[in-house]
Enzyme design. Structure first.
Site, short mmCIF file in Angstrom:
data_model
loop_
_atom_site.label_atom_id
_atom_site.label_comp_id
_atom_site.label_asym_id
_atom_site.label_seq_id
_atom_site.Cartn_x
_atom_site.Cartn_y
_atom_site.Cartn_z
N ASP A 85 0.84 -1.20 0.00
CA ASP A 85 0.00 0.00 0.00
C ASP A 85 0.87 1.24 0.00
OD1 ASP A 85 -2.70 0.49 -0.13
OD2 ASP A 85 -3.10 -0.30 1.87
N GLU A 184 -14.00 -1.53 -2.15
CA GLU A 184 -14.30 -1.62 -0.71
C GLU A 184 -15.66 -1.00 -0.40
OE1 GLU A 184 -11.16 -0.51 1.97
OE2 GLU A 184 -12.44 -0.83 3.73
O1 KIV Z 1 -5.01 -1.31 4.04
C1 KIV Z 1 -5.71 -2.30 3.82
O2 KIV Z 1 -5.66 -3.32 4.51
C2 KIV Z 1 -6.62 -2.25 2.69
C3 KIV Z 1 -7.64 -3.32 2.60
C4 KIV Z 1 -8.72 -3.07 3.57
C5 KIV Z 1 -8.14 -3.51 1.23
O3 KIV Z 1 -6.56 -1.35 1.92
#
Ligand code: KIV
Length: 283
Positions: A85, A184
């Site tokens: 991320d 989401e």
């Molecule tokens: O940060 C995370 O875990 C996410 C998921 C909820 C898709 O973006």
């Protein structure tokens, strides 16, 4: 079992109608356990701000923290398809900023792809990252980094205008080069429609069964978090098992029943003559 998933094998799964499993992970020990399963992809989510750091939102998470956690996951599951991320404010400023930080996440962790939140607003960022050879997963619907705009973690895509915006965002990120998008808290029929209309992979979370795959936050699905969103199925009660084990340990340390003789390094213990010598010296 080694995980041999790539962008190509994951896209082929969509084409064959095979469901794709994804779970979040933030540490080496858990990544080793995931390696023993058939789970297709790991997301090192910025949800680590909640699950590992105890924040209410993902906003405080930094690039340095993502890199530290991401490296640990890659060491635990080196052959998995791992998505990193991009934390809040690591890509929103400009395509150049996004590219630099995506590059760091890949280079400094060994992961395979990056994920960023947003639709049409971040297509230039997606294009810059994909052009540099880094696969991008988009994130649409309830995007937690925009919690202050949404006024809470709420379902998105209700009503025609919002539904149309999410569908158009899906086309926009696909056109910019995203190979996957997390949907989401999107209404299930809308998520299913998007899944049918796009060629990129859709991964649902609280978005029904019509997506190409599903992701859950590991601590939620294993029953470690105290409370979880209502769409979460708890596949285990690991939190309760851990508390029980810790209580047993506490009780046995306090009663003196731990450690037993077999639980100490008895064979290489200090020789009696050395002990006698020490005893005399310090009496
Ligand atoms: O940060 C995370 O875990 C996410 C998921 C909820 C898709 O973006």
């Amino acid at each position: 079992m080694a995980n041999t998933n790539t962008v190509a094998t994951l896209l082929a799964m969509k084409q064959r109608g095979e469901k794709i499993s994804q779970v979040t992970c933030y540490d080496y020990s858990t990544a080793r356990l995931i390696r023993e399963t058939g789970i297709n992809t790991i997301l090192v989510g910025d949800s680590l701000g909640n699950t590992m750091q105890g924040y209410d939102t993902t906003l405080p998470v930094t690039m340095e923290e993502m890199i530290t956690y991401g490296r640990s996951v890659v060491r635990g599951c080196p052959d998995a398809f791992i998505i990193m991320d991009m934390p809040f404010m690591s890509y929103q400023i400009s395509p150049a900023q996004a590219l630099e930080n995506a590059g760091r996440l890949i280079k400094e962790t060994g992961a395979n792809a990056v994920k960023l939140e947003g639709g049409a607003a971040v297509t230039e960022q997606i294009r810059a990252i994909v052009d540099a050879g880094i696969p991008v997963c988009a994130h649409l619907g309830m995007t937690p980094q925009s919690v202050n705009v949404f006024g809470g973690f709420k379902v998105q895509g209700k009503g025609e205008a919002n539904a149309r915006r999410i569908l158009e965002d899906a086309f926009a990120v696909q056109e910019a080069g995203a190979f996957m998008a997390v949907l989401e808290c999107v209404p299930p029929k809308l998520a299913a429609l998007i899944t049918q209309k796009v060629s990129m992979i859709t991964i649902g979370i609280g978005a029904g069964a019509g997506c190409d795959g599903q992701v859950l936050v590991l601590q939620d699905m294993l029953g470690i978090t105290a409370s979880a969103p209502k769409f979460v199925r708890r596949f285990g009660e690991i939190g309760a098992a851990m508390t029980e084990a810790l209580r047993a340990y506490d009780a046995e340390v306090k009663s003196g029943s731990f450690p037993a003789e077999a639980e100490s390094y008895v064979k290489s213990d200090c020789p009696d003559d050395v002990l006698r010598e020490l005893e005399t010296q310090y009496s």
